[in-house]
Design an enzyme around this catalytic site. Structure first.
Site, PDB file in Angstrom:
ATOM      1  N   GLU A  33       0.344   5.294   0.559  1.00  0.00           N
ATOM      2  CA  GLU A  33      -0.615   6.318   0.991  1.00  0.00           C
ATOM      3  C   GLU A  33      -0.231   7.694   0.459  1.00  0.00           C
ATOM      4  OE1 GLU A  33      -1.024   5.837   5.259  1.00  0.00           O
ATOM      5  OE2 GLU A  33      -2.176   3.985   4.941  1.00  0.00           O
ATOM      6  N   CYS A  77      -4.116   0.530  -2.562  1.00  0.00           N
ATOM      7  CA  CYS A  77      -3.958  -0.676  -1.751  1.00  0.00           C
ATOM      8  C   CYS A  77      -2.878  -1.585  -2.341  1.00  0.00           C
ATOM      9  CB  CYS A  77      -5.257  -1.466  -1.707  1.00  0.00           C
ATOM     10  SG  CYS A  77      -6.581  -0.692  -0.780  1.00  0.00           S
ATOM     11  N   CYS A  96     -10.065  -5.265   0.669  1.00  0.00           N
ATOM     12  CA  CYS A  96     -11.203  -4.336   0.722  1.00  0.00           C
ATOM     13  C   CYS A  96     -12.106  -4.557  -0.493  1.00  0.00           C
ATOM     14  CB  CYS A  96     -10.716  -2.892   0.780  1.00  0.00           C
ATOM     15  SG  CYS A  96     -10.118  -2.235  -0.793  1.00  0.00           S
ATOM     16  N   CYS A 126     -10.660  -3.590  -3.957  1.00  0.00           N
ATOM     17  CA  CYS A 126      -9.683  -4.579  -4.438  1.00  0.00           C
ATOM     18  C   CYS A 126     -10.380  -5.842  -4.918  1.00  0.00           C
ATOM     19  CB  CYS A 126      -8.665  -4.891  -3.352  1.00  0.00           C
ATOM     20  SG  CYS A 126      -7.514  -3.529  -3.087  1.00  0.00           S
ATOM     21  N   ASN A 129       0.844  -1.199   0.000  1.00  0.00           N
ATOM     22  CA  ASN A 129       0.000   0.000   0.000  1.00  0.00           C
ATOM     23  C   ASN A 129       0.878   1.247   0.000  1.00  0.00           C
ATOM     24  OD1 ASN A 129       0.697  -0.773   2.692  1.00  0.00           O
ATOM     25  ND2 ASN A 129      -0.957   0.464   3.539  1.00  0.00           N
ATOM     26  N   GLU A 188      -3.002  -4.798  -2.914  1.00  0.00           N
ATOM     27  CA  GLU A 188      -3.512  -5.769  -3.896  1.00  0.00           C
ATOM     28  C   GLU A 188      -3.631  -5.127  -5.279  1.00  0.00           C
ATOM     29  OE1 GLU A 188      -4.722  -4.914  -0.967  1.00  0.00           O
ATOM     30  OE2 GLU A 188      -5.912  -6.499  -0.044  1.00  0.00           O
TER      31      GLU A 188
HETATM   32  N1  THU Z   1      -5.266  -1.354   2.487  1.00  0.00           N
HETATM   33  C1  THU Z   1      -4.712  -2.204   1.576  1.00  0.00           C
HETATM   34  O1  THU Z   1      -3.560  -2.038   1.169  1.00  0.00           O
HETATM   35  N2  THU Z   1      -5.469  -3.244   1.141  1.00  0.00           N
HETATM   36  C2  THU Z   1      -6.751  -3.479   1.517  1.00  0.00           C
HETATM   37  O2  THU Z   1      -7.389  -4.405   1.018  1.00  0.00           O
HETATM   38  C3  THU Z   1      -7.379  -2.636   2.521  1.00  0.00           C
HETATM   39  C4  THU Z   1      -6.598  -1.493   3.007  1.00  0.00           C
HETATM   40  C5  THU Z   1      -4.453  -0.220   2.965  1.00  0.00           C
HETATM   41  C6  THU Z   1      -4.962   1.116   2.556  1.00  0.00           C
HETATM   42  C7  THU Z   1      -4.399   2.006   3.644  1.00  0.00           C
HETATM   43  O3  THU Z   1      -3.079   2.391   3.284  1.00  0.00           O
HETATM   44  C8  THU Z   1      -4.316   1.103   4.857  1.00  0.00           C
HETATM   45  O4  THU Z   1      -4.460  -0.222   4.378  1.00  0.00           O
HETATM   46  C9  THU Z   1      -5.385   1.370   5.894  1.00  0.00           C
HETATM   47  O5  THU Z   1      -6.645   1.338   5.348  1.00  0.00           O
END
Ligand code: THU
Length: 133
Positions: free
Chosen positions: A46, A55, A90, A93, A44, A57
C-alpha cells in the site's frame, strides 16, 4: 491435479506475511507455481496515496514477467488474504490475469485453514476486454 495444492497455498500464506498494508490492515498473498518447480511470491503493497497500492496478484504476475517467465511456464496461482473468506481477485487483477495467464490455468482461492476452491482463469473474467477492432 498434478501439483501439491497445500504446498502452493502455504507459499501464498508466506507471501502474505510480507504484506505492507498499514492503511487497510488487509493482508493478501499470492504464489505462482512454475513448471520448473520455482515459486513467484507477491503481496499487496500500500501507499499513503491510496491509489498507488499494488495488489498481491499483480505484484506476483509482474515479478513473474520480470523474471523472464511466460504464461506457458505456469501451473497454478494461489491467493490468500486476511480472514477466513476464500480470497477472490479484484477486477483489475482479473484483467492482468487474463493478459498474463492461460485461460485454463488453475486459480486456487484459499484461506489460512487450507480450505480452498479451484477455478479456471477464464471463469473469473468471462467477458474480458479485447483490443479488437
Ligand atoms: N488487494 C489485493 O492485494 N488483491 C486483490 O485482489 C484485492 C485487494 C489489496 C489491496 C489493498 O492493499 C487491500 O487488499 C484492501 O483492498
Amino acid at each position: 491435479m498434478n501439483f501439491n495444492v497445500e504446498e502452493l497455498i502455504k507459499k501464498a500464506i508466506i507471501a502474505k506475511s510480507n504484506s505492507y498494508s498499514p492503511y487497510s490492515n488487509f493482508k493478501v498473498g499470492c504464489a505462482i507455481l512454475l513448471k520448473d518447480n520455482n515459486y513467484i511470491l507477491g503481496c499487496n503493497v500500500e501507499n499513503k496515496s491510496y491509489g498507488l497500492t499494488i495488489c498481491a496478484e499483480r505484484n506476483a504476475l509482474f515479478k513473474m514477467v520480470s523474471e523472464g517467465y511466460k504464461k506457458e511456464d505456469v501451473i497454478a496461482l494461489a491467493i490468500t488474504s486476511s480472514g477466513d473468506a476464500l480470497c477472490t481477485p479484484c477486477g483489475a487483477c482479473r484483467e492482468v490475469m487474463d493478459e498474463l495467464l492461460k485461460k485454463d490455468t488453475l486459480i486456487v482461492l484459499a484461506n489460512d485453514k487450507l480450505e480452498y476452491k479451484i477455478v479456471k482463469n477464464n471463469e473469473l473474467l468471462p467477458l474480458a476486454f479485447k483490443l479488437e477492432k
